[in-house]
Design a protein around this motif. Structure first.
Motif, PDB file in Angstrom:
ATOM      1  N   PRO A  84       5.481   2.725   7.832  1.00 26.61           N
ATOM      2  CA  PRO A  84       5.893   2.922   6.433  1.00 26.61           C
ATOM      3  C   PRO A  84       7.410   2.882   6.263  1.00 26.61           C
ATOM      4  CG  PRO A  84       4.257   4.549   7.077  1.00 26.61           C
ATOM      5  CD  PRO A  84       4.658   3.844   8.325  1.00 26.61           C
ATOM      6  N   LYS A  85       7.821   2.296   5.156  1.00 24.33           N
ATOM      7  CA  LYS A  85       9.224   2.286   4.771  1.00 24.33           C
ATOM      8  C   LYS A  85       9.294   2.732   3.310  1.00 24.33           C
ATOM      9  CE  LYS A  85      13.388  -0.566   4.617  1.00 24.33           C
ATOM     10  NZ  LYS A  85      13.967  -1.914   4.853  1.00 24.33           N
ATOM     11  N   LEU A 140      -7.693   2.690   3.305  1.00 26.50           N
ATOM     12  CA  LEU A 140      -7.922   2.403   4.712  1.00 26.50           C
ATOM     13  C   LEU A 140      -7.174   3.439   5.550  1.00 26.50           C
ATOM     14  CD1 LEU A 140      -7.482  -1.495   4.826  1.00 26.50           C
ATOM     15  CD2 LEU A 140      -9.617  -0.240   5.244  1.00 26.50           C
ATOM     16  N   THR A 141      -7.769   3.817   6.659  1.00 28.13           N
ATOM     17  CA  THR A 141      -7.110   4.751   7.563  1.00 28.13           C
ATOM     18  C   THR A 141      -6.667   3.999   8.812  1.00 28.13           C
ATOM     19  OG1 THR A 141      -8.481   6.579   6.787  1.00 28.13           O
ATOM     20  CG2 THR A 141      -7.345   6.876   8.888  1.00 28.13           C
ATOM     21  N   PRO A 142      -5.366   3.884   9.036  1.00 25.50           N
ATOM     22  CA  PRO A 142      -4.875   3.224  10.244  1.00 25.50           C
ATOM     23  C   PRO A 142      -4.817   4.206  11.410  1.00 25.50           C
ATOM     24  CG  PRO A 142      -3.020   3.890   8.914  1.00 25.50           C
ATOM     25  CD  PRO A 142      -4.259   4.328   8.166  1.00 25.50           C
ATOM     26  N   VAL A 143      -4.719   3.682  12.606  1.00 24.85           N
ATOM     27  CA  VAL A 143      -4.489   4.502  13.788  1.00 24.85           C
ATOM     28  C   VAL A 143      -3.250   3.967  14.497  1.00 24.85           C
ATOM     29  CG1 VAL A 143      -6.906   5.148  14.101  1.00 24.85           C
ATOM     30  CG2 VAL A 143      -6.050   3.061  15.180  1.00 24.85           C
ATOM     31  N   VAL A 144      -2.752   4.744  15.433  1.00 25.14           N
ATOM     32  CA  VAL A 144      -1.584   4.331  16.214  1.00 25.14           C
ATOM     33  C   VAL A 144      -1.959   4.385  17.685  1.00 25.14           C
ATOM     34  CG1 VAL A 144       0.814   4.803  16.817  1.00 25.14           C
ATOM     35  CG2 VAL A 144       0.025   5.183  14.471  1.00 25.14           C
ATOM     36  N   GLU A 145      -1.869   3.253  18.352  1.00 20.50           N
ATOM     37  CA  GLU A 145      -2.161   3.189  19.780  1.00 20.50           C
ATOM     38  C   GLU A 145      -0.987   3.746  20.574  1.00 20.50           C
ATOM     39  OE1 GLU A 145      -4.551  -0.841  20.326  1.00 20.50           O
ATOM     40  OE2 GLU A 145      -2.767  -1.051  19.080  1.00 20.50           O
ATOM     41  N   LEU A 168      -3.741   4.671   3.811  1.00 22.32           N
ATOM     42  CA  LEU A 168      -3.139   3.583   3.049  1.00 22.32           C
ATOM     43  C   LEU A 168      -3.943   3.374   1.772  1.00 22.32           C
ATOM     44  CD1 LEU A 168      -2.606   1.138   6.036  1.00 22.32           C
ATOM     45  CD2 LEU A 168      -0.863   2.551   4.933  1.00 22.32           C
ATOM     46  N   VAL A 169      -3.271   3.408   0.626  1.00 17.14           N
ATOM     47  CA  VAL A 169      -3.930   3.280  -0.676  1.00 17.14           C
ATOM     48  C   VAL A 169      -3.366   2.039  -1.371  1.00 17.14           C
ATOM     49  CG1 VAL A 169      -4.463   4.399  -2.860  1.00 17.14           C
ATOM     50  CG2 VAL A 169      -4.089   5.797  -0.801  1.00 17.14           C
ATOM     51  N   PHE A 170      -4.234   1.122  -1.766  1.00 18.78           N
ATOM     52  CA  PHE A 170      -3.776  -0.108  -2.411  1.00 18.78           C
ATOM     53  C   PHE A 170      -4.764  -0.531  -3.482  1.00 18.78           C
ATOM     54  CE2 PHE A 170      -6.429  -1.195   1.155  1.00 18.78           C
ATOM     55  CZ  PHE A 170      -7.157  -2.301   0.757  1.00 18.78           C
ATOM     56  N   THR A 171      -4.322  -1.443  -4.336  1.00 23.27           N
ATOM     57  CA  THR A 171      -5.134  -1.874  -5.473  1.00 23.27           C
ATOM     58  C   THR A 171      -5.355  -3.385  -5.423  1.00 23.27           C
ATOM     59  OG1 THR A 171      -4.278  -0.077  -6.846  1.00 23.27           O
ATOM     60  CG2 THR A 171      -5.290  -1.947  -7.991  1.00 23.27           C
ATOM     61  N   ALA A 218       0.833  -1.199   0.000  1.00 27.71           N
ATOM     62  CA  ALA A 218       0.000   0.000   0.000  1.00 27.71           C
ATOM     63  C   ALA A 218       0.869   1.251   0.000  1.00 27.71           C
ATOM     64  CB  ALA A 218      -0.921   0.007   1.218  1.00 27.71           C
ATOM     65  N   ARG A 219       0.426   2.242  -0.724  1.00 28.45           N
ATOM     66  CA  ARG A 219       1.092   3.544  -0.693  1.00 28.45           C
ATOM     67  C   ARG A 219       0.618   4.307   0.535  1.00 28.45           C
ATOM     68  NH1 ARG A 219      -1.068   5.369  -4.793  1.00 28.45           N
ATOM     69  NH2 ARG A 219      -2.402   7.081  -4.070  1.00 28.45           N
ATOM     70  N   PHE A 220       1.573   4.839   1.290  1.00 27.17           N
ATOM     71  CA  PHE A 220       1.222   5.593   2.488  1.00 27.17           C
ATOM     72  C   PHE A 220       1.184   7.078   2.170  1.00 27.17           C
ATOM     73  CE2 PHE A 220       2.512   7.862   6.428  1.00 27.17           C
ATOM     74  CZ  PHE A 220       1.411   7.528   7.209  1.00 27.17           C
TER      75      PHE A 220
END
Length: 311
Positions: free
Chosen positions: A263-264, A227-232, A216-219, A187-189
């Protein structure tokens, strides 16, 4: 129907269904292993990850041991298995366990005479209890039972676990889809340009603001998805709470959880083979987060854990 059961039922019928977050603290509490395994070793590494996941779930303190959750009102509340107890603990609890007292956001507990409760292996004769909002909570133990105080927004509750719980003793594993490289996608961040928070709903009917570092953008099959991630707090991974079209018939109705490495070089590996059921799939006493708006995928993610039992 209890508020939690009602919320889950609504999520099941509105998800195409989570402090958990909270909202429940996800429950989740046990983080998956890294998602950087070589694709040619995917089946082996996925199986090893899932074996560890099942081991944690079946542990003496895992989600399968959760047998009660009691929300505290202001003032004193009796606890025990006696019918007149304000907090109706499981049948294997003494009739008179003790008294919980809530004063604002502070909670104390006084054991009943003759009830031998321990904290950190030492006798507990009564006093204030640290909640999970303050770090590791004070855990009180009596035989196979243990209990502690949780905080979910303005709500304070007593979470009860039993290492001899039927759900743990009768656990028969979780069916999964076969591991497939198709569902290990890059996924592209897209980082957020300004600090952003995401409103994450939960089965209690409330929401929690969580840090959202980006999108996060993916095909998949030529179609783009987001999708939108979160960080705890304290975590070094992205946490994704998502729903997809398999929730209707094959996977847990309220959605599933997924962790991914940070992301890397602007890319994030989303290994949906490691998508797993939230604690609410196993017990009605969990306080799971639900997929936030925008995290409902218009496709069937046929990867990861399937529905457990009749949930």
């Amino acid at each position: 129907m209890t508020p939690i059961a009602l919320a889950l039922s609504l999520a099941l019928h509105t998800s195409p269904s989570p402090k958990a977050a909270p909202p429940a603290k996800p429950a989740t509490a046990a983080k998956p292993m890294s998602t950087t395994a070589p694709p040619d070793d995917l089946s082996t590494t996925t199986r090893a990850w899932h074996d560890q996941r099942i081991q944690r779930l079946q542990s003496e303190d895992g989600w399968l041991t959760l047998v009660g959750l009691f929300w505290l009102d202001e003032g004193e509340q009796t606890a025990g298995s006696a019918p007149d107890s304000k907090l109706d603990f499981p049948a294997n609890t003494p009739a008179k366990l003790g008294v919980f007292t809530r004063t604002g956001k502070a909670v104390s507990f006084q054991p009943a005479p003759g009830v031998a409760i321990t904290r950190d292996g030492k006798p507990f004769t009564g006093g204030p209890l640290k909640t999970d909002e303050q770090g590791s909570p004070d855990v009180l133990k009596l035989g196979s039972l243990n209990f502690h105080v949780i905080q979910r927004g303005e709500k304070l509750g007593v979470r009860v676990k039993d290492s001899q719980a039927p759900a743990r003793q009768q656990f028969h594993g979780i069916d999964t889809y076969p591991a497939s490289a198709t569902w290990r996608v890059s996924a592209r961040f897209e980082p957020a340009t300004t600090p952003r928070t995401l409103q994450v709903p939960n089965v209690l009917g409330t929401t929690e603001e969580m840090k959202a570092p980006g999108t996060l953008v993916f095909t998949v099959d030529g179609k783009e998805h987001r999708l939108t991630p979160v960080v705890e707090e304290g975590s070094q991974q992205l946490f994704i709470i998502f729903a997809d079209e398999t929730n209707r018939d094959a996977t847990y109705g309220a959605g599933r959880f997924l962790y991914a490495d940070m992301p890397k070089d602007g890319q994030v590996v989303l290994d949906f083979n490691r998508a797993y059921n939230p604690p609410c799939a196993f017990t009605r006493f969990a306080t799971c987060p639900l997929p936030p708006r925008g995290n409902r995928l218009a496709l069937r993610v046929e990867a990861g854990e399937k529905r457990y039992g009749d949930h």
